[in-house]
Write an enzyme that holds these catalytic residues in place. Structure first.
Site, PDB file in Angstrom:
ATOM      1  N   TYR A 282      -1.805  34.366  42.203  1.00 45.48           N
ATOM      2  CA  TYR A 282      -2.768  35.356  41.730  1.00 45.48           C
ATOM      3  C   TYR A 282      -4.053  34.650  41.292  1.00 45.48           C
ATOM      4  O   TYR A 282      -5.156  35.097  41.600  1.00 45.48           O
ATOM      5  CB  TYR A 282      -2.189  36.143  40.548  1.00 45.48           C
ATOM      6  CG  TYR A 282      -0.923  36.910  40.872  1.00 45.48           C
ATOM      7  CD1 TYR A 282      -0.978  38.147  41.521  1.00 45.48           C
ATOM      8  CD2 TYR A 282       0.329  36.404  40.541  1.00 45.48           C
ATOM      9  CE1 TYR A 282       0.186  38.850  41.809  1.00 45.48           C
ATOM     10  CE2 TYR A 282       1.488  37.102  40.833  1.00 45.48           C
ATOM     11  CZ  TYR A 282       1.410  38.321  41.461  1.00 45.48           C
ATOM     12  OH  TYR A 282       2.568  39.000  41.756  1.00 45.48           O
TER      13      TYR A 282
ATOM     14  N   ASN B   4      -0.941  48.798  46.304  1.00 48.15           N
ATOM     15  CA  ASN B   4      -0.975  48.849  47.764  1.00 48.15           C
ATOM     16  C   ASN B   4      -0.102  49.985  48.264  1.00 48.15           C
ATOM     17  O   ASN B   4       0.933  50.293  47.692  1.00 48.15           O
ATOM     18  CB  ASN B   4      -0.512  47.530  48.361  1.00 48.15           C
ATOM     19  CG  ASN B   4       0.982  47.487  48.519  1.00 48.15           C
ATOM     20  OD1 ASN B   4       1.521  47.996  49.484  1.00 48.15           O
ATOM     21  ND2 ASN B   4       1.645  46.898  47.552  1.00 48.15           N
TER      22      ASN B   4
ATOM     23  N   CYS C 292       2.327  41.324  50.263  1.00 43.88           N
ATOM     24  CA  CYS C 292       2.044  41.000  48.862  1.00 43.88           C
ATOM     25  C   CYS C 292       3.162  40.188  48.245  1.00 43.88           C
ATOM     26  O   CYS C 292       2.993  39.654  47.154  1.00 43.88           O
ATOM     27  CB  CYS C 292       1.774  42.244  48.032  1.00 43.88           C
ATOM     28  SG  CYS C 292       2.295  43.768  48.708  1.00 43.88           S
ATOM     29  N   HIS C 293       4.285  40.057  48.935  1.00 43.61           N
ATOM     30  CA  HIS C 293       5.359  39.224  48.381  1.00 43.61           C
ATOM     31  C   HIS C 293       5.002  37.748  48.463  1.00 43.61           C
ATOM     32  O   HIS C 293       5.680  36.929  47.889  1.00 43.61           O
ATOM     33  CB  HIS C 293       6.656  39.504  49.140  1.00 43.61           C
ATOM     34  CG  HIS C 293       6.568  39.344  50.617  1.00 43.61           C
ATOM     35  ND1 HIS C 293       6.035  40.328  51.438  1.00 43.61           N
ATOM     36  CD2 HIS C 293       6.913  38.318  51.423  1.00 43.61           C
ATOM     37  CE1 HIS C 293       6.081  39.890  52.691  1.00 43.61           C
ATOM     38  NE2 HIS C 293       6.601  38.677  52.723  1.00 43.61           N
TER      39      HIS C 293
ATOM     40  N   GLU D 159      11.683  34.089  54.889  1.00 40.28           N
ATOM     41  CA  GLU D 159      10.525  33.499  55.566  1.00 40.28           C
ATOM     42  C   GLU D 159      10.519  31.975  55.494  1.00 40.28           C
ATOM     43  O   GLU D 159       9.619  31.338  56.023  1.00 40.28           O
ATOM     44  CB  GLU D 159       9.232  34.049  54.967  1.00 40.28           C
ATOM     45  CG  GLU D 159       9.062  35.535  55.232  1.00 40.28           C
ATOM     46  CD  GLU D 159       7.720  36.057  54.745  1.00 40.28           C
ATOM     47  OE1 GLU D 159       7.397  37.201  55.066  1.00 40.28           O
ATOM     48  OE2 GLU D 159       6.999  35.326  54.031  1.00 40.28           O
TER      49      GLU D 159
END
Length: 107
Positions: free
Chosen positions: A28, A49, A57-58, A85
């Site tokens: 952030y 969002n 956004c993760h 991921e």
DNA sequence: CAGATAGGAATGA
DNA sequence: TCATTCCTATCTG
């Protein structure tokens, strides 16, 4: 909603985080420094969002590597997505080597 | 104006 | 290193 400076800022943030490659995250604070705003604004923007998952956004975590929040599914879901991921965890924090600065993705 | 934040930095043990 | 505490900036109603 439409045309306000807040809405444009949100769009900009959404575009920025799509530059983050799979397997990496940013913070952030990193986004905040690039845009010259408060880190809390970044969190607030992401929290609002309307396209969860599509907007990754993760891939935004706290400066110390801890997850931070996630309105869609909670931090558990966020953690699962990141592990899928390929993000490496060190306990409950993201490994520092997986954290990149968004400034490096722009110029 | 008052209340609420998906953060961060400072502090002390 | 960890937990606690305080501080900032901005949105929403």
């Amino acid at each position: 909603m439409g045309g306000s400076s807040w809405d444009m800022l949100k769009e900009l943030i959404y575009i920025l985080i799509q530059l983050i490659p799979m397997g990496y995250v940013t913070t952030y604070g990193s986004i905040a420094r690039l845009l010259g705003i408060s880190p809390r604004l970044v969190g607030l923007a992401l929290a609002q969002n309307s396209l969860p998952i599509i907007i990754p956004c993760h891939r935004v975590v706290r400066g110390d590597g801890s997850l931070g929040g996630y309105s869609f599914g909670g931090p558990e879901f966020k953690r699962m997505l990141l592990r899928l991921e390929g993000v490496v965890f060190d306990g409950d924090r993201v490994d520092r080597r997986c954290i990149i600065d968004v400034a490096d993705l722009v110029g």
